[in-house]
Design a protein around this motif. Sequence first.
Motif, PDB file in Angstrom:
ATOM      1  N   TYR A 147       0.843  -1.200   0.000  1.00 48.63           N
ATOM      2  CA  TYR A 147       0.000   0.000   0.000  1.00 48.63           C
ATOM      3  C   TYR A 147       0.879   1.251   0.000  1.00 48.63           C
ATOM      4  CZ  TYR A 147      -2.986   3.659   2.028  1.00 48.63           C
ATOM      5  OH  TYR A 147      -3.643   4.836   2.281  1.00 48.63           O
ATOM      6  N   ILE A 148       1.892   1.285   0.869  1.00 49.98           N
ATOM      7  CA  ILE A 148       2.805   2.432   0.981  1.00 49.98           C
ATOM      8  C   ILE A 148       3.540   2.648  -0.344  1.00 49.98           C
ATOM      9  CG2 ILE A 148       5.026   3.061   2.030  1.00 49.98           C
ATOM     10  CD1 ILE A 148       2.660   3.798   3.712  1.00 49.98           C
ATOM     11  N   SER A 149       3.986   1.542  -0.933  1.00 45.62           N
ATOM     12  CA  SER A 149       4.698   1.608  -2.205  1.00 45.62           C
ATOM     13  C   SER A 149       3.811   2.204  -3.299  1.00 45.62           C
ATOM     14  CB  SER A 149       5.166   0.205  -2.591  1.00 45.62           C
ATOM     15  OG  SER A 149       5.746   0.215  -3.852  1.00 45.62           O
ATOM     16  N   SER A 150       2.505   1.837  -3.280  1.00 47.73           N
ATOM     17  CA  SER A 150       1.580   2.367  -4.292  1.00 47.73           C
ATOM     18  C   SER A 150       1.386   3.875  -4.137  1.00 47.73           C
ATOM     19  CB  SER A 150       0.224   1.655  -4.212  1.00 47.73           C
ATOM     20  OG  SER A 150      -0.496   2.078  -3.065  1.00 47.73           O
ATOM     21  N   LEU A 151       1.658   4.396  -2.948  1.00 48.59           N
ATOM     22  CA  LEU A 151       1.569   5.840  -2.708  1.00 48.59           C
ATOM     23  C   LEU A 151       2.871   6.564  -3.047  1.00 48.59           C
ATOM     24  CD1 LEU A 151      -0.315   5.868   0.734  1.00 48.59           C
ATOM     25  CD2 LEU A 151      -1.287   6.227  -1.538  1.00 48.59           C
ATOM     26  N   GLY A 152       3.914   5.784  -3.381  1.00 51.28           N
ATOM     27  CA  GLY A 152       5.194   6.374  -3.756  1.00 51.28           C
ATOM     28  C   GLY A 152       6.154   6.577  -2.597  1.00 51.28           C
ATOM     29  N   PHE A 153       5.836   6.013  -1.435  1.00 53.83           N
ATOM     30  CA  PHE A 153       6.718   6.137  -0.276  1.00 53.83           C
ATOM     31  C   PHE A 153       7.700   4.970  -0.215  1.00 53.83           C
ATOM     32  CE2 PHE A 153       2.863   8.364   1.287  1.00 53.83           C
ATOM     33  CZ  PHE A 153       3.429   9.619   1.508  1.00 53.83           C
ATOM     34  N   THR A 154       8.863   5.229   0.355  1.00 60.33           N
ATOM     35  CA  THR A 154       9.827   4.166   0.628  1.00 60.33           C
ATOM     36  C   THR A 154      10.304   4.332   2.067  1.00 60.33           C
ATOM     37  OG1 THR A 154      11.646   5.544  -0.182  1.00 60.33           O
ATOM     38  CG2 THR A 154      10.635   4.017  -1.763  1.00 60.33           C
ATOM     39  N   GLU A 155      10.849   3.285   2.597  1.00 63.24           N
ATOM     40  CA  GLU A 155      11.420   3.294   3.957  1.00 63.24           C
ATOM     41  C   GLU A 155      10.390   3.630   5.038  1.00 63.24           C
ATOM     42  OE1 GLU A 155      15.040   5.542   4.164  1.00 63.24           O
ATOM     43  OE2 GLU A 155      15.695   4.811   2.219  1.00 63.24           O
ATOM     44  N   ILE A 156       9.133   3.383   4.766  1.00 65.10           N
ATOM     45  CA  ILE A 156       8.108   3.516   5.806  1.00 65.10           C
ATOM     46  C   ILE A 156       7.552   2.127   6.073  1.00 65.10           C
ATOM     47  CG2 ILE A 156       5.808   4.418   6.352  1.00 65.10           C
ATOM     48  CD1 ILE A 156       6.392   6.863   4.755  1.00 65.10           C
ATOM     49  N   THR A 157       7.476   1.779   7.352  1.00 69.12           N
ATOM     50  CA  THR A 157       6.893   0.500   7.748  1.00 69.12           C
ATOM     51  C   THR A 157       5.669   0.785   8.611  1.00 69.12           C
ATOM     52  OG1 THR A 157       8.152   0.319   9.801  1.00 69.12           O
ATOM     53  CG2 THR A 157       9.200  -0.539   7.784  1.00 69.12           C
TER      54      THR A 157
END
Length: 199
Positions: A147-157
């Motif tokens: 889900y985070i990746s689909s929003l364009g974020f990285t390094e967030i867990t």
Amino acid sequence: MTITDADNIEISSKKIPMVATNLDKIEDLGIAKPCLKTYLELDAKNIEVLDGCVSREEDLAYLSINYNTLSQVNKNIVNTMVELDLISLDTFDKKKMTFKLAITGIKNKSDEDISNKLLTLGQFFADQDVLYGRIKAQDIMKDFLSYISSLGFTEITLDNAPEDIKEEYFKHRIYDESTGDYFVSKILFDKHKDFVKRR
């Protein structure tokens, strides 16, 4: 909302409310009309139908179903149907294995004839729990990262994500205390609860 007989489709000696499809307009399903009764039959059994098509040019009518979201009982039914050469199973992508409940020789058949033949195939399947749109507790981190990746974020867990992102993610997922699973919609969660209640 008052449901009349005109709002129901009779399948397997029971009436299934058209509203059970959970869509405002039946056309939004993207299922060809002659495939509709079989779609509703399978949907009532908690089987995920991907699409339904009728092509008189190709002399073919079918419904595509996600094999990986079937119960073991229904997988065994599909495997037997494959052995009998009634259907074919697309095993190209093991993660997205699909099969088609298909009939041929439809060029000169009426919509009702097509519907009845497809429904005969659909009635082989057994009622099952909802096994799609469901995230196991151990897979929630992986789903959140997707889900985070689909929003364009990285390094967030899930552990370090801002609260607003977490809230947005979880507001679309329903937690089931009895199984520890999350459902991606209230509709699927309610279908699961209904299945459990009937057992």
